[in-house]
Design a protein around this motif. Structure first.
Motif, short mmCIF file in Angstrom:
data_model
loop_
_atom_site.label_atom_id
_atom_site.label_comp_id
_atom_site.label_asym_id
_atom_site.label_seq_id
_atom_site.Cartn_x
_atom_site.Cartn_y
_atom_site.Cartn_z
N VAL A 107 0.84 -1.20 0.00
CA VAL A 107 0.00 0.00 0.00
C VAL A 107 0.87 1.25 0.00
N ILE A 108 1.93 1.22 0.81
CA ILE A 108 2.83 2.37 0.87
C ILE A 108 3.53 2.58 -0.47
N TYR A 109 3.90 1.48 -1.14
CA TYR A 109 4.56 1.58 -2.44
C TYR A 109 3.64 2.25 -3.46
N PHE A 110 2.38 1.86 -3.46
CA PHE A 110 1.43 2.46 -4.40
C PHE A 110 1.18 3.93 -4.06
N LYS A 111 1.27 4.26 -2.79
CA LYS A 111 1.01 5.64 -2.39
C LYS A 111 2.19 6.56 -2.66
N GLU A 154 -5.91 8.21 -4.24
CA GLU A 154 -6.23 7.71 -2.90
C GLU A 154 -7.12 6.47 -2.94
N ALA A 155 -8.06 6.44 -3.89
CA ALA A 155 -8.99 5.32 -3.98
C ALA A 155 -8.31 4.05 -4.48
N LEU A 156 -7.09 4.16 -5.03
CA LEU A 156 -6.44 3.00 -5.62
C LEU A 156 -5.16 2.58 -4.89
N VAL A 157 -4.88 3.19 -3.74
CA VAL A 157 -3.63 2.84 -3.06
C VAL A 157 -3.63 1.39 -2.57
N GLY A 158 -4.81 0.82 -2.37
CA GLY A 158 -4.88 -0.57 -1.90
C GLY A 158 -5.03 -1.59 -3.01
N ILE A 159 -5.07 -1.13 -4.26
CA ILE A 159 -5.33 -2.05 -5.37
C ILE A 159 -4.17 -3.01 -5.59
N GLY A 160 -2.95 -2.58 -5.28
CA GLY A 160 -1.80 -3.46 -5.44
C GLY A 160 -1.87 -4.65 -4.50
N PHE A 161 -2.21 -4.37 -3.24
CA PHE A 161 -2.35 -5.45 -2.26
C PHE A 161 -3.50 -6.38 -2.63
N THR A 162 -4.60 -5.81 -3.13
CA THR A 162 -5.75 -6.63 -3.53
C THR A 162 -5.39 -7.57 -4.67
N THR A 163 -4.69 -7.06 -5.68
CA THR A 163 -4.30 -7.91 -6.80
C THR A 163 -3.32 -8.99 -6.36
N ALA A 194 18.08 4.96 1.15
CA ALA A 194 18.04 5.07 -0.31
C ALA A 194 16.62 5.45 -0.72
N THR A 195 15.92 4.53 -1.38
CA THR A 195 14.53 4.75 -1.78
C THR A 195 13.74 3.47 -1.60
N LEU A 196 12.42 3.58 -1.59
CA LEU A 196 11.57 2.41 -1.47
C LEU A 196 11.71 1.53 -2.71
N ARG A 197 11.91 2.14 -3.88
CA ARG A 197 12.13 1.36 -5.10
C ARG A 197 13.38 0.51 -4.97
N ALA A 198 14.43 1.05 -4.38
CA ALA A 198 15.66 0.30 -4.19
C ALA A 198 15.44 -0.90 -3.28
N SER A 199 14.62 -0.71 -2.23
CA SER A 199 14.35 -1.82 -1.32
C SER A 199 13.57 -2.93 -2.03
N PHE A 200 12.72 -2.57 -2.98
CA PHE A 200 11.96 -3.58 -3.72
C PHE A 200 12.87 -4.36 -4.67
N ILE A 201 13.97 -3.77 -5.08
CA ILE A 201 14.96 -4.52 -5.87
C ILE A 201 15.55 -5.63 -5.02
N LEU A 202 15.79 -5.33 -3.73
CA LEU A 202 16.29 -6.36 -2.81
C LEU A 202 15.30 -7.51 -2.71
#
Length: 412
Positions: A231-235, A242-251, A358-366
């Motif tokens: 959710v934080i990543y989408f936000k 705002e209405a779609l910040v939870g769509i990533g977790f839902t999918t 660093a950034t949240l994107r960098a952490s997702f690479i990990l």
């Protein structure tokens, strides 16, 4: 009145599968019922977000404390008695969460809830391993799919309760009644696997079990990251409305649940090793897509792949661990769970640390690297896939659950 089974119990495999599946469903219902009311409990106790995060850490602490106990007790009383007792305690602990009047009480209740949760987990997965051995083909993911399905059901019930102003205690008490009835009905059809010579309880896991634990560890880091950070990543990264910040977790949840109902077929056709390799590849690919193309629809597509990727790893790892030739299934599952669950504990904080420097994107690479690690370690691990060539036995074949009879002539 329903008559109890004779001392020499015979039951068809389909009935056993339904009974074990019911236990998985009720375990998922208990956990999701709590998850659906966390915000309500936070509001009732006046906890800040930071305070809630600290309090919720009691749950995994209780779970970790349960790991050595579960491995020991299951060798003494068997998984049938343990899952019955632990599931009832689990539901009772759920009710206690609704009764907590202050932070200290909530922490104690969460410790008990986490302790019972893992006892249920080890016992019900041991039952699933025994059922899978009777089928001689992978069916473990099906059971975990029922747990995920219960998650959706519990979330829906929780939403209904919130909308109608039902307090958590009444909500949780209703779930206790449902679970108690389910246990009473299904318990008599479980496999009584108490053994008279269980062997040593505390045994150092061999290399194969350690590798399975590492696979689970890497995958559970990915799974935990999706729960805590999607959710934080989408936000913050995707900048979704705002209405779609939870769509990533839902999918993610959609494909994780759905993937478990096809994982058994895939593992039966291509083998456990190939299933784990494909799972890790899907996880890494999905995360890299979400990182490289941080837009709503591309990130959604990436999270769909991540859900499909992590869906089958833990069930397949548990299935392989249950076939250990050096430890009993319950002890082997406890050992692998100990290693794997550490991913849930260390993953989210590490991701937050990397995001801070660093950034949240960098952490997702990990996290994507963890998916690649699943591929690498599963390629190196020795995983028995001989059962992929077997045909599915007749569902209605009866199974003898009575103790071994020394004299073969005494058997029917």
């Amino acid at each position: 009145m329903i008559n109890l089974p004779d001392s020499k119990d015979t039951i068809n495999k389909l009935t056993l599968r339904i009974a074990v599946g019911a236990m998985f469903f009720m375990a998922g219902l208990s956990f999701s019922s709590w998850a659906s009311r966390i915000a309500t409990v936070q509001q009732n106790l006046g906890l800040s977000d930071a305070g809630l995060g600290a309090v919720l850490f009691a749950l995994p602490v209780g779970l970790m404390c349960s790991l050595p106990f579960s491995g020991w007790i299951i060798t003494k009383i068997g998984s049938k008695k343990l899952v019955i007792a632990a599931l009832l305690v689990y539901a009772a602990a759920l009710v206690s969460l609704g009764l907590a009047q202050n932070t200290f009480q909530l922490i104690i209740c969460l410790l008990c809830f986490g302790f019972a949760s893992n006892s249920v987990n080890i016992a019900v997965n041991t039952q699933a391993v025994a059922t899978e051995q009777l089928y001689q083909r992978p069916i473990m993911a099906f059971f975990h799919g029922l747990w995920s399905l219960a998650g959706f059901a519990g979330a829906g019930i929780g939403t209904f309760m919130i909308a109608n102003g039902v307090i958590p205690f009444h909500h949780f008490s209703l779930m206790l009644i449902v679970i108690a009835i389910g246990v009473a009905v299904a318990a008599r059809y479980l496999k009584d696997d108490k053994v008279t010579d269980s062997g040593p309880v505390f045994v150092m896991p061999d290399k194969s079990l350690i590798k399975l634990g590492i696979i689970a560890f890497c995958s559970m880091i990915c799974e935990g990251a999706m729960f805590d950070w999607s959710v934080i990543y989408f936000k913050k990264v995707v900048l979704a409305p705002e209405a779609l910040v939870g769509i990533g977790f839902t999918t993610f949840m959609f494909t994780m649940a759905g993937g478990r109902f096809v994982a058994d077929w895939f593992a039966h056709k291509f083998g456990l090793k190939r299933t784990l390799q494909v799972s890790g590849s899907l996880t890494a690919t999905g995360l890299l897509i979400a990182v490289a193309f941080p837009y709503v629809y591309t990130a959604m597509a990436g999270f769909l792949l991540v859900g499909a990727g992590v869906s089958s790893v833990v069930p397949m790892v548990y299935s392989a661990a249950g076939k250990s030739k050096t430890m009993s299934p319950g002890v082997a599952l406890a050992a692998v769970s100990t290693i794997g669950f550490m991913g849930f504990l260390v993953g989210p904080p590490v991701i937050g640390f990397i995001a801070g420097i660093a950034t949240l994107r960098a952490s997702f690479i990990l996290i994507a690297c963890m998916g690649i690690s699943v591929v690498v370690v599963s390629t190196m691990a020795k995983i028995d896939s001989d059962n992929t060539k077997e045909e599915l036995p007749n569902e209605t074949t009866t199974v003898d659950f009575s103790p071994p009879v020394p004299n073969p002539q005494q058997q029917d």
